[in-house]
Design an enzyme around this catalytic site. Sequence first.
Site, mmCIF file in Angstrom:
data_model
loop_
_atom_site.group_PDB
_atom_site.id
_atom_site.type_symbol
_atom_site.label_atom_id
_atom_site.label_comp_id
_atom_site.label_asym_id
_atom_site.label_seq_id
_atom_site.Cartn_x
_atom_site.Cartn_y
_atom_site.Cartn_z
ATOM 1 N N GLU A 1 1.360 5.941 9.232
ATOM 2 C CA GLU A 1 0.956 5.992 8.302
ATOM 3 C C GLU A 1 -0.959 5.857 9.033
ATOM 4 O O GLU A 1 -1.278 6.094 8.135
ATOM 5 C CB GLU A 1 0.924 4.572 7.055
ATOM 6 C CG GLU A 1 0.178 5.127 5.552
ATOM 7 C CD GLU A 1 -1.141 4.532 5.755
ATOM 8 O OE1 GLU A 1 -2.048 4.654 5.014
ATOM 9 O OE2 GLU A 1 -1.227 3.565 6.632
ATOM 10 N N ASP B 1 4.444 1.227 10.822
ATOM 11 C CA ASP B 1 3.408 0.876 11.488
ATOM 12 C C ASP B 1 2.848 -0.073 11.648
ATOM 13 O O ASP B 1 2.300 0.218 10.404
ATOM 14 C CB ASP B 1 2.877 2.135 12.143
ATOM 15 C CG ASP B 1 1.783 3.300 11.047
ATOM 16 O OD1 ASP B 1 2.527 2.894 9.521
ATOM 17 O OD2 ASP B 1 0.546 3.420 11.129
#
Length: 433
Positions: free
Chosen positions: A155, A88
């Site tokens: 994350e 991400d």
Amino acid sequence: MITQTDRFNFKGAIATHVDAAFEDVQSLYRQLHQTPELPFQEYKTSARLADALENFGYEVSRNIGGTGVVAVLRNGEGPTVMLRGDMDALPIKEETGLEFASSETAVAENGETVPLMHACGHDLHSSCIVGAAAVMAGLKEQWSGTLMLICQPAEEIFGGAQAMLDDDLYRRFSRPDIILGQHNMPALAGTIGHREGSAMAACTNLAVTIHGNGGHGSMPAQTVDPVVIAAHVVTRLQSIVSREVPPEETVVVTVGKLHAGTQANIIPHSAELEINIRSFDDALHRQVVTSIERIIRAECEAGRSPKLPEFRVLNETIALHNDPMAVEHVRQAHAEHFGGANLFAMPRLNASEDFPLFGNAEAGGFSGDDIPYVYWFIGATPAARWAETLGTSVSQKMRHLEMPHSPYYFPGNDVTLRTGIEAMTVGALAYLT
């Protein structure tokens, strides 16, 4: 464990397979960098990664824990090794000036349109997973066991690891015997840092609502001012670290957001705070969070708040404690492959990761014993920039270099990408040969 002579022979084979795959992995990396996506919105990213892993003959499953990808290569009897990469990005406007810099935007949870950038190098991490997958597939005749690859979402908000575990990750696929992960950092490109034991901090991001009774700014006696209560909270919270935490421990309590009111002559009905807590001991961490809640409740009572304060955990993760024996095992393998001069002792970081949830049975919510894990760091600063940077140690030079989450941070140079692929491969082979 393979011998030093055996691993020396592997070095040439690994280099050959990295050379063969590198152009495609580099192209993938640049695509990912140019098209970042927010946590749990990694639809294009995960599709690209899944397609690449399928091309190497892995059993690929998509949409695990939302947008996560799991790829498994079963290759006879032996242990199960899990390699994890995240994917991400962040709501940051990129200022690197790269030809493949991001110009993407997205709609965040609050409805705001935000710029996007891979400012933490998660595109690099997932590309290294794909590169290691290519090398391991090419070396299938040289190892035995099961290789399990994880491309993890979210994350940055500490959400993806738990989401994948909650999606029965280990029951649906394989329960690993060892978990390996890595992160880039502003150290010399081509070097690798290891640290056994306590390596990264636990983190809690806590949202708090303090209630008041608003009214006209000229008549404060007829109100309950939540701004005054919040101001006392901000200063009082700092006494936790100075008076409740043992001096030898490291704890950070930061009020990163304080919002109340709309204009000067209106006393608002409420005040909103967001508090960041970090520590290296999970039990101490829980104690600090409890102290924060106690202090806020007491200040609200002292300030005549008409309602109890409201607490909401935005996200949190546990401290990262690398298994000492596993660290030494991986460090020896890296030393034999890269040379001892290219390894460094990693300083403990106050940053946080949700990676340790994969190994902690209680926190991760899976059955059985804890699973040992190793999380190391790969340098991302080109040699010329490193040489001209003030300082002699990694910690000293880091103070003068762009850090992750900076709009100018770019870890994806060719040396770092190649090192990351090889480090993951060598780590896996240390357990599978």
